[in-house]
Design an enzyme around this catalytic site. Sequence first.
Site, PDB file in Angstrom:
ATOM      1  N   GLY A  38       0.763  -1.232   0.000  1.00  0.00           N
ATOM      2  CA  GLY A  38       0.000   0.000   0.000  1.00  0.00           C
ATOM      3  C   GLY A  38       0.796   1.284   0.000  1.00  0.00           C
ATOM      4  O   GLY A  38       0.323   2.302  -0.504  1.00  0.00           O
ATOM      5  N   GLN A  62       0.420   7.823   3.414  1.00  0.00           N
ATOM      6  CA  GLN A  62       0.930   7.056   4.543  1.00  0.00           C
ATOM      7  C   GLN A  62       0.605   7.730   5.867  1.00  0.00           C
ATOM      8  O   GLN A  62       0.203   7.077   6.829  1.00  0.00           O
ATOM      9  CB  GLN A  62       2.442   6.883   4.404  1.00  0.00           C
ATOM     10  N   LYS A  66      14.548   8.296   5.730  1.00  0.00           N
ATOM     11  CA  LYS A  66      14.680   7.774   7.090  1.00  0.00           C
ATOM     12  C   LYS A  66      13.561   6.799   7.451  1.00  0.00           C
ATOM     13  O   LYS A  66      13.547   6.276   8.558  1.00  0.00           O
ATOM     14  CB  LYS A  66      14.673   8.920   8.107  1.00  0.00           C
ATOM     15  N   GLY A  67      12.628   6.546   6.562  1.00  0.00           N
ATOM     16  CA  GLY A  67      11.503   5.675   6.883  1.00  0.00           C
ATOM     17  C   GLY A  67      10.320   6.484   7.356  1.00  0.00           C
ATOM     18  O   GLY A  67      10.459   7.452   8.118  1.00  0.00           O
ATOM     19  N   GLU A 102       6.015   3.687   9.620  1.00  0.00           N
ATOM     20  CA  GLU A 102       5.807   3.333  11.024  1.00  0.00           C
ATOM     21  C   GLU A 102       5.645   4.570  11.901  1.00  0.00           C
ATOM     22  O   GLU A 102       4.742   4.647  12.728  1.00  0.00           O
ATOM     23  CB  GLU A 102       6.989   2.498  11.542  1.00  0.00           C
TER      24      GLU A 102
END
Length: 731
Positions: free
Chosen positions: A460, A631, A694-695, A698
């Site tokens: 996703g 996101q 850096k992501g 989450e």
Amino acid sequence: MSQPSAAVGARVSRVEGRAKVTGTATYSAEHDVDGVVHAVIVDATVGRGRITGIDTDAALALDGVLTVISHLNAPRLPYRDNESSNNPSGGRRLRAFQDDTVHFHGQPVAVAVATTLEQAQHAARLARVSYDDRSTETDLERAKPAKATTYERGNAADALADAPVRIEATYQLARNHHHPMEPHATIASWKGDELTVRDKTQWVVGAQTELAAVFGLELDQVHVISPFVGGGFGSALRAWPHVVIAAVAARAVKRPVKVVLTRKQMAFDTGYRPAYRYRLQLGATRRGRLLAADHSVLAETSRYEDFTEAVLSSGQMLYTTPHVRQSYRKVPLDVSTPLYMRGPGYATAAFALESGVDDLAHELGIDPLELRRRNEPDADQSNDLPFSTRRLADCYTTGAKEFGWQRRSTKPGSRREGNWLIGMGMAAGAYDTLRNKAQAHIRLDADGTARVEAAASDMGPGTYTSLSQVAADALGLPLKRITTRIGDSTMPPTPPHGGSQTMASVGSAVQAGCDTVRRTAIDLAVGDPDSPLHNAAPKQVVVRSGRLHLTDRPARGETYQQLMERNRRTHLETTGTFAPPTGAKRHSMYAYAATFAEVAVDARLGLVRVRRLLGVYDAGRIISPTLADSQAIGGMIGGIGTALLEHSVTDHRDGRITNANLADYLVPVNADIGDLQAIFLDGSDTVADPIGVKGLGEVVHVGVAPAIANAVFNATGRRIRQLPITLDALL
């Protein structure tokens, strides 16, 4: 001269979007496989014990039923150790149909295989399983914990005893299930000793590795295909028993077999965020400087496996705290094994830590945002390493201004609009920047198109699109000329699609491979006497829109097509690789978030409505702003669910989950969602990886629930220390 950036950072639509909205994207249960038959799993109806008998006569007498498989007639499988399949550390993974032991309610104990789904369902219902039922322990509060994992720096006990201001509280977090839209499903087929599996997975290499280990095969004998994943949130990070069962059944009937889990089965057999009890003590000066913290955590796990996640990390590094003591104790229960769920560990810790910091601010009479600023560290106190980048303070400043934090009432329960009590709250969040070894195959064809291939997944967040954007800029091509193919174990290996590591790892491999191909083309041109770029300095050549040219003389150049056709090259290709540095860590690397919430609480009914959420993120370079927004909004919605709605209810008599369906396991819908906004700080973290990310997936979830809980306290003056916050707690 570096390549110009045209695709990265641009707001583009998903490259796979049309396939998804028109229904041509193929999910795990939708693959058209000739001769496929159907299998339905029979679940244990006791919480613990042994199987004493299975009567399959009535099931086998039905038309179309091919077999019923259980431990009584299943082959004994090798089940080699497999450290790389996302098995939790310690214990032994559930071995499908290898013995008569029942570890948890809902465990697969048999499977019925038939030519149609309806026949298989009927046969599964007719299979009669008898048990020697044993006593079951599924209550976190009553079971005996295992030995503690501990961390300590300084002397927290003495520092807490001497602290001028102390708070202490215990927080309860309910078990949450992932419940993605697409159910878990597998189609397995054999050709001799070669196994092909079309599976819902967030790690095709992990599924391949696990199946090879279970069946005693070589890796090249197992082919895993998973081009599209309809949501996962962590639930598909390992190959669950149903994947093995599909392969066992396919070998038994010598036909392809499809297994699709029901929503109820997903609640027992595909992991969950475990329940926690988290006791926190904080000590501080009267000016709000943290002196000490004591964290004591109880977490559920299964008896047959040990599951742990990074619950302790935030308490070690998020705030300047010279004295810290932590204890993490697993509680083995007669339940299935938990698994990582969005923001794993960090989201759990955030509810306790950020609620505690808010309580401390209230006790001290200091603005919660100011208290966090006063305890902002200069380095990671858990390892004395400098941060690669840390702009959490900038997140605070930007968020406070954009959200209108100055309008927050300093006295809880004092702002009212009719029957609605209005409150504002905020929370900080962090998530470890993960990177792992990855490869990607890059091919540039003579017609000026390029293909990217990697065994990555996309549940996703937009892996297809983001990888295409990186490739487009590195090759100097328009985005529409890039084709990205993922989700196949025959492609170059990649790490799990979880932990926000896909772009840092796979994106960096794509960048490396595309850079190599582009430089190969440039070297070919400058060495070609017939090229307009002959004898030019390679560093002075860039590629835009598929055309190589000098940076200071754009008219001097040629296209990829012209260059490759003249040199009789059909294509240029390479495999790009990325691996994080080995050896001792030199930096502490995290993505950061500041989440702001405004809620309205009905003073008569206790109903909580989220009016606004704002997330401000320090996540390094943003490859795709459109997908980043998606996101962040998704993480906020998930956080609303965690804060106000989601909890699995267990009948402790046998471990049955009583709300294992989407009617009773509540998740947010449109009516629950207020105004959601995300802001991403400009920046890049090239210490973390070459493309500077850096992501993101989450960290956007981590601080949402505590921000909402803190807003509820500001609205009502009631501190709710259990999730979800249900209306009965506020009446």
